[in-house]
Structures are given as C-alpha cells and as structure tokens.
Design a protein around this motif. Structure first.
Motif, PDB file in Angstrom:
ATOM      1  N   ALA A 136      72.840 -72.844 -54.878  1.00  0.00           N
ATOM      2  CA  ALA A 136      73.098 -72.355 -53.521  1.00  0.00           C
ATOM      3  C   ALA A 136      71.957 -71.461 -53.038  1.00  0.00           C
ATOM      4  O   ALA A 136      71.486 -71.594 -51.902  1.00  0.00           O
ATOM      5  CB  ALA A 136      74.426 -71.595 -53.487  1.00  0.00           C
ATOM      6  N   ALA A 137      71.493 -70.581 -53.906  1.00  0.00           N
ATOM      7  CA  ALA A 137      70.381 -69.702 -53.537  1.00  0.00           C
ATOM      8  C   ALA A 137      69.094 -70.495 -53.341  1.00  0.00           C
ATOM      9  O   ALA A 137      68.303 -70.204 -52.430  1.00  0.00           O
ATOM     10  CB  ALA A 137      70.185 -68.637 -54.615  1.00  0.00           C
ATOM     11  N   VAL A 165      57.994 -60.366 -51.368  1.00  0.00           N
ATOM     12  CA  VAL A 165      58.441 -58.997 -51.601  1.00  0.00           C
ATOM     13  C   VAL A 165      59.960 -58.968 -51.531  1.00  0.00           C
ATOM     14  O   VAL A 165      60.564 -59.530 -50.600  1.00  0.00           O
ATOM     15  CB  VAL A 165      57.852 -58.028 -50.550  1.00  0.00           C
ATOM     16  CG1 VAL A 165      58.364 -56.618 -50.812  1.00  0.00           C
ATOM     17  CG2 VAL A 165      56.327 -58.063 -50.589  1.00  0.00           C
ATOM     18  N   SER A 166      60.582 -58.331 -52.501  1.00  0.00           N
ATOM     19  CA  SER A 166      62.046 -58.242 -52.524  1.00  0.00           C
ATOM     20  C   SER A 166      62.547 -57.451 -51.324  1.00  0.00           C
ATOM     21  O   SER A 166      61.927 -56.453 -50.931  1.00  0.00           O
ATOM     22  CB  SER A 166      62.517 -57.562 -53.810  1.00  0.00           C
ATOM     23  OG  SER A 166      62.152 -58.301 -54.943  1.00  0.00           O
ATOM     24  N   TYR A 172      71.054 -54.455 -57.468  1.00  0.00           N
ATOM     25  CA  TYR A 172      71.156 -55.290 -58.670  1.00  0.00           C
ATOM     26  C   TYR A 172      72.484 -55.052 -59.392  1.00  0.00           C
ATOM     27  O   TYR A 172      72.536 -54.930 -60.623  1.00  0.00           O
ATOM     28  CB  TYR A 172      69.983 -55.020 -59.616  1.00  0.00           C
ATOM     29  CG  TYR A 172      68.633 -55.256 -58.980  1.00  0.00           C
ATOM     30  CD1 TYR A 172      68.294 -56.500 -58.477  1.00  0.00           C
ATOM     31  CD2 TYR A 172      67.707 -54.219 -58.874  1.00  0.00           C
ATOM     32  CE1 TYR A 172      67.058 -56.734 -57.883  1.00  0.00           C
ATOM     33  CE2 TYR A 172      66.464 -54.431 -58.278  1.00  0.00           C
ATOM     34  CZ  TYR A 172      66.152 -55.693 -57.785  1.00  0.00           C
ATOM     35  OH  TYR A 172      64.939 -55.912 -57.203  1.00  0.00           O
ATOM     36  N   SER A 173      73.530 -54.972 -58.612  1.00  0.00           N
ATOM     37  CA  SER A 173      74.848 -54.680 -59.173  1.00  0.00           C
ATOM     38  C   SER A 173      75.405 -55.815 -60.022  1.00  0.00           C
ATOM     39  O   SER A 173      76.360 -55.622 -60.770  1.00  0.00           O
ATOM     40  CB  SER A 173      75.835 -54.370 -58.033  1.00  0.00           C
ATOM     41  OG  SER A 173      75.897 -55.457 -57.113  1.00  0.00           O
ATOM     42  N   LYS A 210      68.607 -62.922 -54.192  1.00  0.00           N
ATOM     43  CA  LYS A 210      69.754 -63.450 -53.436  1.00  0.00           C
ATOM     44  C   LYS A 210      71.060 -63.287 -54.212  1.00  0.00           C
ATOM     45  O   LYS A 210      72.138 -63.151 -53.626  1.00  0.00           O
ATOM     46  CB  LYS A 210      69.522 -64.919 -53.077  1.00  0.00           C
ATOM     47  CG  LYS A 210      68.483 -65.110 -51.974  1.00  0.00           C
ATOM     48  CD  LYS A 210      68.437 -66.549 -51.506  1.00  0.00           C
ATOM     49  CE  LYS A 210      67.529 -66.685 -50.286  1.00  0.00           C
ATOM     50  NZ  LYS A 210      68.042 -65.930 -49.101  1.00  0.00           N
ATOM     51  N   LEU A 211      70.963 -63.332 -55.541  1.00  0.00           N
ATOM     52  CA  LEU A 211      72.150 -63.159 -56.379  1.00  0.00           C
ATOM     53  C   LEU A 211      72.396 -61.688 -56.705  1.00  0.00           C
ATOM     54  O   LEU A 211      73.321 -61.373 -57.460  1.00  0.00           O
ATOM     55  CB  LEU A 211      71.982 -63.952 -57.681  1.00  0.00           C
ATOM     56  CG  LEU A 211      71.779 -65.466 -57.531  1.00  0.00           C
ATOM     57  CD1 LEU A 211      71.603 -66.112 -58.905  1.00  0.00           C
ATOM     58  CD2 LEU A 211      72.947 -66.111 -56.796  1.00  0.00           C
TER      59      LEU A 211
END
Length: 502
Positions: A136-137, A165-166, A172-173, A210-211
């Motif tokens: 999906a991502a 770039v993020s 980042y949970s 994205k995740l």
C-alpha cells in the motif's frame, strides 16, 4: 628465525608489494572473445553468487562446450577477475555495470541485453500484514511520483538537486523496520560518507516513513539476506532482488518497484586507467573519510577477539579438567561423554557454519548484539581447541606428581589447582597463544552476519573505489601487526616464566 631474518623477510614482502603496484596495476589484458549471448558457450562467466544472473547463467554450466561459471560474493570481485583476465565476462545488473565501466575504461557493456527482470522486496511468509502495508505504501510512492524521483536522482549523470527527506512530525511509534541488504550494488545500495544510500535505501526509508517506522539498514552478504528475513533478523530484504520460483518457496515478495536489465560486461582491450600510488591511497583512505571504516572494523575485531578468547579459555579449562579427571580417575563419565560430543561437533564443522547457525537459528528471534553473537560463536569454537591443548598439557605431566600430592594429603581438586594447572599453563602457553592468533584471523568471517569487522571494512572500501590492492593490503598489514605484537608479548611472558624456574 632471528629478528634480523624476520625484518629482512618483512622488508622483502613490502618491496614486492610495491613492485606489484608499480608494474601490475596497469597491465593491459586482451579483449574478451565475447560479442553476444551466442559467444558464451565454452567461456568462463563471472556472476555474484545467489543473484538472478547466477540463476540464469547456471543453464550454461556443464554443457558440452565446457562453459565454466565462476561465482563471487560481490559484483566488484567478479569485475576484478575480469580485469585480470581470469574470466571472459561478467553477467550483472545494468546499473552497477555502468558504475563499474565508468571507473574502468578497459571494460565495456555489450549492447545485447542478457535478460529483463523486475526487482521486488522480500518479506517473510508469515508476515502478511507487513506485506499488505508495504504494498500500500509502495503504491502511494508510485502515485505521488516520489519513487520515480528517487530512481531518477540516482540514475542521473549529474546531480539533479533532488534528495529524499523524511516529513516532519514523525514519531516512529510503530517501531523499527529492519532492512537487510548488500551495500555493494550501486546505485541501488552503497556506502557514502559512512551511510548506506541508493535507490533501495531511499525507497525503503520513504516507505518506512509512511508506515511511521524508523528504518534500520543491516549490511550483509547477498546470499544471507533471505535467510535473515526468514529467521526474523530483518523485516524486509532489499538488494535488487528478482522474484523466482525457488525464492517464492521461502519468502513472499512485494509488488515490483523497478525494471532492470542483466547485461554482459567484457574487456574491450583498451588500456586500463593507471592511478598513482598517492592518488590511490587518497581515494581508498582519505576521500570521504574512508579510513573510519578501518578504525571501526578494527575496534570490533579486537572486541570480538578478546571476548571470544576469554570465553574460550574458560570453556577450555573446564572441559580439559573434566576430561583429564576422567582419564586419571575414571569418574565423571557422563560429563566426559558430553564434552567429547561437544569437541567432536565443534572440530568437525566449519566455523562459518557455526556462526550462521548461532545467529540465524539459535538466536533467530532475539535482538542480541551481533558483537556478542560473534564473540559467543568464536568463543565456543575456540573452547574445543583450547580444551584439547590444556588436556594434552595435563596428561603430559609425570604421574608421580599426582601420586606425590595425594600422599601429602591433597585432594584431587587441590592437586589440580595448586600443582598441575600452573605447570600446564606454562607448558601450553605457546599453543594457547597460537590459538588466540588463529582466533583473531577467524573473526574475518563476521561480515556474514552483517557485522562490521576489519575484513568487511576493507570490502566496503573496495566496493566504493573499485580498487583491490590498498584496502586488502591495509587489512593484511593490520592483521600482521596484531599478530606480531601478540607474538612479542607471548615471548616476553615465556622469558619471564623461565626466570622463575631459576
């Protein structure tokens, strides 16, 4: 061999190496007699082990024409053999091939493509949720055009100014996304300023973002990536992988993220570029601070060796005492049997296999430090040899010492601790030191579990510069210096022990 002779041999070795650099590096090889796929019959073909190039070329192996397939751990090793005339051609992905040819004008890529394939990401079969989330991502990256920008950036001849770039605000949970790769495959994955970068690295980072996961990249040998994913050491395997039936039996694959070509690289007969010693040294160690790989690898090598020898001596002493006690008294039969089984298994199997079993099987579901895993593996291996060395030392002592100690009222344990073991240590010291030296050199296989040791550091530099001499010689000299220092220390200790006898 006296000190003067040793120095003379070392000087001769260094002079020969210098002559090799001055006269051998620019040698011209004849052009390959391969002009297309139809010319592969009867030739020596180089491939990187475990790649689809390896799979496709295997069909030629063993034919009536006598075709030989030479397999290498890294693509640049195959290219080095091609340049030296050891093989006739190399089958490899087109983009890494372009990087090799750009650095080596004596090589060319044939116009005729070998095959076209699609690259995808491997994920463990039981991890279907991650597979669905990943796909999906990946679909979002394609739709946004981010994936195309990443690929175009690394394939561009000049810097296009793009850099992934993020996005801000990520916490980042959802934990970490561990990516297994083989960082010697530019432009897909390679080292730059101490970091693994490339198409695959940026793509995986974008998907991890994205995740809402933090990407962690583990560098390892290509043929261990799927094993790492299967064993849970990595969540995904990204290294220019093609979907094949054999691989599908072991792992799942994401949707393809790019199309690639397998091409044939040959020698074109032109003169190889000659690089001066000064420039070569600069490129291998100073440029991009590549010497830091050597320092990091040396630190890990020393840590592993020290922890392993400590563990090996402890295991060896315990087992030696158990076996010697059984030989002298006939007791401890069960423990002696278990010790014999341990020694037989350890001495009868390769160290690398033991390392892989401990990392990918025994600690498959554990996040234990790789340094501790390597130390444990090498310590257990060394313990079997130390045990036999010490047992031999104990058994070589005169039986009268045991009888005399017992007649004085000492127990068997007191006899071993106060009389037998001190003499055994002194008598077996040279053999134990030799085992330590061997152990240090055995740590050079730590790269198979993705650990940065001294040898792997040299391989990383080779992968960046496409030059073999300086990285390999530097690593060899460092190992040699370590061994010489250890040997000098042992000799000094032996002389000190002999003085106490006077």
């Amino acid at each position: 061999m006296n000190k003067h002779t040793k120095k003379k041999h070392l000087l001769t070795f260094l002079v020969l190496m210098l002559l090799f650099v001055l006269t051998g590096c620019g040698n011209k090889q004849e052009a390959s007699d391969v002009h297309g796929i139809e010319d592969l019959d009867g030739k020596k073909i180089g491939v990187q082990i475990g790649t689809t190039g390896d799979i496709y070329v295997s069909d030629y192996e063993g034919d009536e024409a006598g075709t030989v397939v030479e397999r290498y751990n890294k693509g640049n090793d195959a290219i080095s053999s091609l340049k030296n005339g050891k093989i006739d051609c190399v089958v490899i992905d087109e983009e890494p091939a372009k990087a090799f040819v750009k650095r080596n004008p004596d090589l060319s890529i044939l116009e005729e493509e070998f095959t076209i394939e699609e690259y995808a990401v491997c994920i463990a079969k039981e991890n279907t949720q991650l597979l669905n989330d990943f796909n999906a991502a990946l679909a979002e990256l394609k739709e946004e055009g981010t994936l195309d920008k990443i690929i175009s950036h690394y394939l561009a001849d000049e810097d296009d100014g793009y850099e992934y770039v993020s996005p801000e605000g990520l916490d980042y949970s959802n934990g970490e996304l561990v990516m297994a790769t083989n960082a010697s495959f530019p432009p897909y994955e390679y080292y730059e300023e101490g970091e693994i970068v490339g198409i695959d690295a940026d793509m995986a980072k974008a998907i991890a973002d994205k995740l809402n996961m933090k990407l962690v990249i583990e560098d390892m040998e290509f043929d261990t990536i799927i094993t790492a994913v299967q064993g849970g050491k990595a969540d995904i395997g990204v290294a220019g992988m093609t979907i094949t039936e054999d691989r599908l039996e072991n792992v799942n694959f994401s949707e393809p993220y790019t199309i690639a070509k397998q091409v044939i690289v040959v020698r074109n007969g032109k003169d190889a570029t000659f690089t001066s010693i000064k420039d070569s040294f600069y490129q291998n160690f100073i440029e991009d601070d590549r010497y830091e790989y050597i320092l990091s690898g040396l630190r890990n090598t020393i840590i592993i060796a020290l922890l392993a020898v400590l563990l090996g001596v402890i295991i060896g002493f315990v087992i030696a005492v158990i076996r010697a006690t059984h030989d002298k008294t006939g007791g401890l039969k069960i423990l002696n049997f278990l010790c014999r089984v341990y020694i037989t298994i350890i001495r009868g199997t390769p160290t690398m296999i033991q390392l892989l079993i401990i990392y990918y099987v025994i600690f498959a579901s554990s996040n234990i430090s790789k340094i501790l895993v390597a130390s444990l593996a090498f310590g257990i291996n060394s313990g079997a040899y130390v045990a036999e060395i010490i047992r031999g030392g104990i058994m070589s002592l005169d039986q009268g010492q045991f009888e005399g100690a017992r007649s004085l009222g000492l127990t068997h344990t007191q006899t071993m601790v106060h009389i037998i073991l001190p003499q055994t240590f002194k008598n077996t010291l040279p053999a134990l030191a030799n085992e330590f030296i061997v152990l240090i050199k055995e740590t050079s296989i730590s790269g198979y579990i993705g650990l940065m040791d001294l040898t792997m550091a040299g391989n990383i530099i080779r992968g960046n510069t496409y030059q073999a001499f300086f990285p390999l010689i530097a690593v060899a000299i460092i190992y040699l210096i370590i061994v010489l220092v250890l040997s000098a220390g042992v000799n000094k200790l032996e002389r000190s022990l002999k003085k106490n006898e006077r």
